[in-house]
Design a protein around this motif. Structure first.
Motif: not given
Length: 273
Positions: A172-175, A177-181, A215-216
């Motif tokens: 979930v953290g990687e998701l 970070r990769d696509s915050p928008a 986090y997001l």
């Protein structure tokens, strides 16, 4: 956790205590995951002392060992005792001045990373600093007595056990970070890693110290800050770039994370540049 010692100059700080001035002789105490922004009044020089939260909890345990059953009990006790996550401690210029040689020595000993040979000297310097600073920290009265130890949870080993990071939390953290928008929701994230909403929130907070959506928000604020520094996008355009459709909503969340409004942040960043 942070202790920020103001050595020269002054600034306006923005944190959970609102907007307040700090001057020479003040120490800013910030709990873990507590956001704080600053706007210097001309100039300011500080020395920042970073303390691992688990290290602090260990010290609380030994300080109050007569009242606490185990380290887990110490963690709850510390949360109750230090309930104000952001404080300004007014030591005074003279009292703060006596701390500066200790701070300078700590900085010198820290330049090349931890040194086993100088470990006890660094501990001695830290405890000398805390001995002066902690009487100024506001605490919350706790209703504890030695007899309450019998009603606490079963004891566990006092040494910290490092648990592996749950793969679901890492995914979930990687998701994020990769696509915050992306228009992420807790339901969507939970389905992605095959957990319930409650399970995902629990394992993510254990790993990152905050919920997935918090986090997001932090990631979006960081990306928006970069856009405000490095591009000429308007605040509204920068907000849309990171996934916030409402300027007012973006400004409110940005201020919560950074401590100042997007406009103030851009002005300060460009002045510094």
């Amino acid at each position: 956790m942070k202790l920020i010692f103001v050595r020269h100059g002054s600034a306006i700080l923005l944190s959970e205590f609102g907007e307040k001035p700090v001057n020479v002789g003040d120490v800013v105490a910030l709990g873990s995951n507590t956001l704080c922004g600053s706007e210097p009044e001309g100039f300011i020089t500080v020395t920042t002392l970073y303390l691992d939260r688990d290290y602090v909890v260990d010290q609380v345990f030994w300080q109050h060992a007569a009242l606490l059953a185990d380290r887990l009990d110490a963690q709850d006790f510390a949360d109750e005792l230090y309930s104000e996550p952001a404080q300004i401690l007014h030591l005074g210029e003279d009292r703060a001045g006596m701390l500066m040689p200790w701070l300078d020595e700590l900085v010198a000993l820290s330049l090349n990373g931890p040194s086993p040979d100088r470990f006890y000297r660094m501990q001695a310097l830290l405890f000398a600093l805390l001995d002066i600073v902690t009487p100024y920290v506001k605490t919350t009265p706790t209703r504890r007595s030695p007899t309450q130890r019998k009603t606490t949870r079963a004891g566990v080993p006092r040494h910290r056990r490092f648990a592996p990071l749950r793969v679901e939390a890492r995914e979930v953290g990687e998701l994020l970070r990769d696509s915050p928008a992306e228009r992420w929701t807790l339901d969507r994230l939970a389905r992605t890693v095959h957990l319930s909403r409650a399970q995902l929130s629990r394992v993510f907070v254990d790993a990152y110290g905050m919920t997935p959506l918090a986090y997001l928000t932090t990631l979006r604020a960081e990306q928006m800050a970069r856009l405000l520094r490095e591009t000429d996008l308007t605040v509204e355009q920068a907000a849309r770039e990171v996934g916030w459709s409402s300027r007012n909503h973006a400004a409110r969340l940005f201020r919560q994370c950074v401590g100042v409004s997007p406009g103030q942040y851009r002005r300060v960043a460009r002045q510094a540049a």
